[in-house]
Design a protein around this motif. Structure first.
Motif, PDB file in Angstrom:
ATOM      1  N   PRO A  90     -22.268 -33.574   2.631  1.00 18.70           N
ATOM      2  CA  PRO A  90     -20.855 -33.174   2.610  1.00 18.70           C
ATOM      3  C   PRO A  90     -20.637 -31.862   3.373  1.00 18.70           C
ATOM      4  O   PRO A  90     -21.487 -30.978   3.348  1.00 18.70           O
ATOM      5  N   ALA A  91     -19.475 -31.756   4.043  1.00 19.25           N
ATOM      6  CA  ALA A  91     -19.140 -30.523   4.772  1.00 19.25           C
ATOM      7  C   ALA A  91     -18.464 -29.549   3.814  1.00 19.25           C
ATOM      8  O   ALA A  91     -17.350 -29.078   4.045  1.00 19.25           O
ATOM      9  N   ASN A  92     -19.152 -29.253   2.701  1.00 20.63           N
ATOM     10  CA  ASN A  92     -18.692 -28.183   1.818  1.00 20.63           C
ATOM     11  C   ASN A  92     -19.706 -27.041   1.933  1.00 20.63           C
ATOM     12  O   ASN A  92     -20.590 -27.091   2.795  1.00 20.63           O
ATOM     13  N   THR A  93     -19.594 -26.024   1.103  1.00 22.70           N
ATOM     14  CA  THR A  93     -20.483 -24.883   1.331  1.00 22.70           C
ATOM     15  C   THR A  93     -21.956 -25.260   1.104  1.00 22.70           C
ATOM     16  O   THR A  93     -22.840 -24.629   1.662  1.00 22.70           O
ATOM     17  N   PHE A  94     -22.215 -26.311   0.318  1.00 24.48           N
ATOM     18  CA  PHE A  94     -23.589 -26.786   0.143  1.00 24.48           C
ATOM     19  C   PHE A  94     -24.131 -27.358   1.457  1.00 24.48           C
ATOM     20  O   PHE A  94     -25.166 -26.921   1.972  1.00 24.48           O
ATOM     21  N   GLY A  95     -23.417 -28.326   2.020  1.00 21.87           N
ATOM     22  CA  GLY A  95     -23.896 -28.976   3.245  1.00 21.87           C
ATOM     23  C   GLY A  95     -23.872 -28.054   4.454  1.00 21.87           C
ATOM     24  O   GLY A  95     -24.789 -28.062   5.278  1.00 21.87           O
ATOM     25  N   LYS A  96     -22.811 -27.232   4.537  1.00 26.80           N
ATOM     26  CA  LYS A  96     -22.697 -26.329   5.688  1.00 26.80           C
ATOM     27  C   LYS A  96     -23.821 -25.303   5.696  1.00 26.80           C
ATOM     28  O   LYS A  96     -24.246 -24.839   6.755  1.00 26.80           O
ATOM     29  N   SER A 115     -14.877 -36.743  10.781  1.00 25.31           N
ATOM     30  CA  SER A 115     -13.735 -37.323  10.066  1.00 25.31           C
ATOM     31  C   SER A 115     -13.645 -38.832  10.261  1.00 25.31           C
ATOM     32  O   SER A 115     -12.867 -39.494   9.584  1.00 25.31           O
ATOM     33  N   ALA A 116     -14.426 -39.391  11.190  1.00 24.24           N
ATOM     34  CA  ALA A 116     -14.481 -40.851  11.341  1.00 24.24           C
ATOM     35  C   ALA A 116     -15.829 -41.223  11.938  1.00 24.24           C
ATOM     36  O   ALA A 116     -16.344 -40.504  12.803  1.00 24.24           O
ATOM     37  N   VAL A 117     -16.381 -42.331  11.441  1.00 27.47           N
ATOM     38  CA  VAL A 117     -17.649 -42.853  11.961  1.00 27.47           C
ATOM     39  C   VAL A 117     -17.303 -44.121  12.734  1.00 27.47           C
ATOM     40  O   VAL A 117     -16.843 -45.097  12.145  1.00 27.47           O
ATOM     41  N   LEU A 118     -17.474 -44.081  14.060  1.00 28.42           N
ATOM     42  CA  LEU A 118     -17.007 -45.189  14.884  1.00 28.42           C
ATOM     43  C   LEU A 118     -18.118 -46.172  15.229  1.00 28.42           C
ATOM     44  O   LEU A 118     -17.879 -47.211  15.818  1.00 28.42           O
ATOM     45  N   GLY A 119     -19.365 -45.846  14.868  1.00 29.28           N
ATOM     46  CA  GLY A 119     -20.496 -46.709  15.211  1.00 29.28           C
ATOM     47  C   GLY A 119     -21.032 -46.360  16.586  1.00 29.28           C
ATOM     48  O   GLY A 119     -20.407 -45.602  17.345  1.00 29.28           O
ATOM     49  N   GLU A 124     -15.762 -39.065  15.241  1.00 35.81           N
ATOM     50  CA  GLU A 124     -14.612 -38.190  15.487  1.00 35.81           C
ATOM     51  C   GLU A 124     -14.756 -36.950  14.635  1.00 35.81           C
ATOM     52  O   GLU A 124     -15.229 -37.021  13.495  1.00 35.81           O
ATOM     53  N   ARG A 125     -14.331 -35.805  15.196  1.00 37.45           N
ATOM     54  CA  ARG A 125     -14.311 -34.588  14.386  1.00 37.45           C
ATOM     55  C   ARG A 125     -13.163 -33.693  14.831  1.00 37.45           C
ATOM     56  O   ARG A 125     -12.835 -33.624  16.017  1.00 37.45           O
ATOM     57  N   PRO A 126     -12.528 -33.024  13.861  1.00 34.33           N
ATOM     58  CA  PRO A 126     -11.440 -32.118  14.218  1.00 34.33           C
ATOM     59  C   PRO A 126     -11.981 -30.825  14.824  1.00 34.33           C
ATOM     60  O   PRO A 126     -13.037 -30.328  14.402  1.00 34.33           O
ATOM     61  N   ILE A 127     -11.291 -30.312  15.819  1.00 39.93           N
ATOM     62  CA  ILE A 127     -11.615 -28.998  16.390  1.00 39.93           C
ATOM     63  C   ILE A 127     -10.322 -28.172  16.425  1.00 39.93           C
ATOM     64  O   ILE A 127      -9.242 -28.710  16.172  1.00 39.93           O
ATOM     65  N   TYR A 128     -10.440 -26.884  16.714  1.00 42.40           N
ATOM     66  CA  TYR A 128      -9.259 -26.013  16.764  1.00 42.40           C
ATOM     67  C   TYR A 128      -8.390 -26.189  15.516  1.00 42.40           C
ATOM     68  O   TYR A 128      -7.199 -26.506  15.612  1.00 42.40           O
ATOM     69  N   VAL A 145     -25.453 -34.986  10.292  1.00 42.06           N
ATOM     70  CA  VAL A 145     -23.989 -35.060  10.201  1.00 42.06           C
ATOM     71  C   VAL A 145     -23.499 -34.411   8.912  1.00 42.06           C
ATOM     72  O   VAL A 145     -24.024 -34.695   7.835  1.00 42.06           O
ATOM     73  N   THR A 146     -22.496 -33.542   9.016  1.00 43.30           N
ATOM     74  CA  THR A 146     -21.770 -33.167   7.799  1.00 43.30           C
ATOM     75  C   THR A 146     -20.418 -33.877   7.833  1.00 43.30           C
ATOM     76  O   THR A 146     -19.841 -34.112   8.893  1.00 43.30           O
ATOM     77  N   VAL A 147     -19.926 -34.251   6.652  1.00 41.36           N
ATOM     78  CA  VAL A 147     -18.808 -35.172   6.517  1.00 41.36           C
ATOM     79  C   VAL A 147     -17.599 -34.473   5.915  1.00 41.36           C
ATOM     80  O   VAL A 147     -17.706 -33.817   4.867  1.00 41.36           O
ATOM     81  N   ARG A 148     -16.452 -34.598   6.582  1.00 42.03           N
ATOM     82  CA  ARG A 148     -15.196 -34.119   6.005  1.00 42.03           C
ATOM     83  C   ARG A 148     -14.835 -35.063   4.852  1.00 42.03           C
ATOM     84  O   ARG A 148     -14.441 -36.213   5.071  1.00 42.03           O
ATOM     85  N   MET A 149     -14.965 -34.572   3.630  1.00 40.06           N
ATOM     86  CA  MET A 149     -14.896 -35.458   2.456  1.00 40.06           C
ATOM     87  C   MET A 149     -13.554 -36.181   2.348  1.00 40.06           C
ATOM     88  O   MET A 149     -13.499 -37.354   1.967  1.00 40.06           O
TER      89      MET A 149
END
Lengths: 310, 250
Positions: A90-96, A115-119, A124-128, A145-149
């Motif tokens: 997870p992209a929380n303080t544990f995973g980060k 934020s998305a796993v396209l195969g 996909e991941r958010p920036i800015y 990979v860390t995941v935006r929950m």
């Protein structure tokens, strides 16, 4: 092919973010194994084995993993990671905290907050601060990979019957040690998994006034959050912060009270299903993302809201 | 001891970014650029350590285009002593940055590296942890309070549940969070003085590091916009809409 998910747990239970992370691994396809790394964490491993869709649990139960220090946990993940298509956390303080350490030890460029796993090793991941979405393709043998929950619906915590395999520890480290923590306990739901969130900003004026939001929260079964401005001003502790550098939330209903709507705050809540803004400044940017906007003095509107909810 | 502070040149946090029409990235030409806000906090911490007699030299390092010199000058004006610019045009990803910083750490021997916890452009939040791993050092991430002791530091970290305190052996890599301090504005005399401070010019090749991105960006798009909402007249109408139209409360 198979994917490994690093469980966040407290020894006894699996933390909910693990279930969102497993959902991301599921989207990548293949078998899902879950690593439970800790000290005295057999119960957490038993819980992990029951999660729907998990085929194997790797239990690394050894004293050096108490308090989950990154310097200890990272080598354990490296030891397990070999041969997996991807390792998710997870992209929380544990995973980060731990995953970039894992990636560097393996000479792999990590993918953060996917934020998305396209195969086909594409994500996909958010920036800015979420103002742009990048599609990136990896060429690494194992993706870290860390995941935006909030981008993945959690899988069911029950329904699986995975085998548990015990793996030996990687040894003690003397680089860092745990001193203590101050964790606020609350009867309200956890901010990042609550169905309803009510947040206050600088307009709340002081910490005591957050009591008004708490009363509404208790009627709605909501969690209470805050903007960076409110946290910086000392109204509420850091763990309330919603935004680019705080927590990312996506509840069914997000009520922003006295929050102007800086892009850094919007980054943390604009994926909420329904957004309500209460602000006396009708030009506040928060109204541009709000489904329902109420231009009013919050010191009138919030008590009225509490009353209206009965 | 020496303190090393990596600083990144990014689009200023107040700028509303624009995605390029050809979907190759975010427009950075003719856009106001500044030091990554978290890196400013790291520089401020280093300067405070020097003022407290805990540090004797502060080295600001940037990796990026020629113009990143301006970012280093900002750090020098805040109180850093000298700069190193590893010049590189085009994208560079955190692992390559961490490898370059490791080479610089090996050459300079700092007692602590203070990084911003993330850059506000790629939002990766990786470099400090990666650098710490490559060096085999301790790490303290998301630090909101830092006390330097004898051969060790005590760090308070901002974690999801609240605050956590750890001890790390020095040398260490720390990544700093918002509430560690409030960065100072450089005074005019200090800005003038900073112009005379030395900046070493380097390239990735000088350190034998390959800066080629390992992840390929296929496209960059704007997120789907939210539908414009409606204004409600009063609390009664708001609650009615939430109950009957949005059906998010009972």
């Amino acid at each position: 092919m198979s994917n490994l998910v690093i469980a966040e747990h407290d020894g006894a239970e699996i933390k909910p973010h693990t279930l969102n992370t497993i959902a991301a691994a599921k989207a990548a396809g293949g078998d899902i194994h879950v690593a439970v790394i800790g000290s005295g964490c057999q119960a957490a491993a038993d819980a992990a084995a029951k999660i729907a869709g998990v085929s194997k649990v790797l239990l690394v139960d050894s004293a050096e993993y108490e308090n989950q220090m990154a310097e200890a946990v990272a080598p354990a993940i490296v030891k397990l990671a070999d041969g997996y298509s991807a390792v998710f956390a997870p992209a929380n303080t544990f995973g980060k905290n731990v995953m970039p350490r894992v990636a560097a030890l393996m000479d792999i460029q990590q993918l953060s907050e996917v934020s998305a796993v396209l195969g086909d090793k594409t994500f996909e991941r958010p920036i800015y601060a979420g103002n742009a979405i990048a599609t990136v393709k990896s060429a690494e043998a194992t993706d870290i990979v860390t995941v935006r929950m909030t981008s993945f619906e959690p899988v069911e915590a029950e329904g699986g019957a995975a085998s548990i395999e015990t793996v030996s520890g990687t040894g003690a480290q003397d680089l860092s040690s745990f001193v203590g923590q101050s964790v606020v306990s609350s009867d309200r739901p956890e901010l990042t998994s609550a169905k309803i969130v009510i947040s206050g900003g600088r307009g709340m004026q002081n910490g005591e006034n957050f009591g008004m939001l708490e009363k509404v929260a208790d009627k709605l079964g909501a969690a209470v959050g805050a903007s960076r401005a409110a946290v910086d001003a000392g109204f509420v502790p850091n763990d309330y912060q919603v935004g680019q550098t705080g927590k990312v939330v996506a509840p069914d209903l997000y009520i922003a009270v006295g929050i102007s709507g800086a892009i850094q705050h919007l980054a943390g809540m604009k994926d909420s299903k329904v957004i309500v803004a209460i602000n006396k400044d009708d030009e506040a940017p928060i109204f541009q993302v709000a489904d329902y906007g109420l231009v009013a003095d919050l010191f009138d509107a919030v008590p009225a809201l509490e009353k209206e909810l009965g | 001891m020496k303190v090393l502070v990596p600083v990144k040149r990014v689009v200023d946090y107040n700028v509303k970014i624009r995605v390029k029409a050809d979907q190759t990235g975010v427009e950075t030409a003719n856009v106001k650029m500044s030091m990554n806000p978290f890196d400013e906090i790291a520089v401020e911490q280093a300067v405070r350590m020097k003022e407290a007699g805990q540090a004797d030299e502060i080295i600001a390092v940037s990796i990026g285009p020629q113009q990143s010199q301006e970012t280093i000058r900002t750090a020098l004006a805040m109180g850093a002593d000298r700069g190193i610019l590893v010049q590189h045009d085009g994208e560079i990803q955190p692992l390559a940055v961490a490898k370059l910083l490791k080479a610089i750490v090996d050459a300079e021997g700092p007692g602590i590296v203070l990084c911003g916890k993330q850059a506000i452009d790629d939002d990766a939040n990786q470099t400090a942890q990666m650098l710490s791993a490559l060096l085999g050092w301790s790490q303290a991430t998301f630090v909101s309070k830092l006390e330097i002791g004898d051969g060790e530091a005590t760090a308070t970290r901002e974690v999801d549940g609240g605050l956590e305190t750890i001890k790390v052996k020095l040398p260490a890599v720390c990544s700093v969070d918002l509430r560690l301090n409030e960065p100072r504005y450089a005074s005019l005399p200090n800005i003038m003085k900073a112009k005379k401070k030395p900046i070493d010019m380097k390239t990735p090749a000088d350190f034998g590091v390959d800066p080629t991105p390992r992840l390929t960006t296929l496209k960059v798009v704007e997120p789907p916009p939210r539908q414009a909402g409606v204004k409600v007249a009063d609390v009664a109408e708001l609650v009615s809409k939430l109950r009957n139209e949005a059906k998010v409360i009972s």
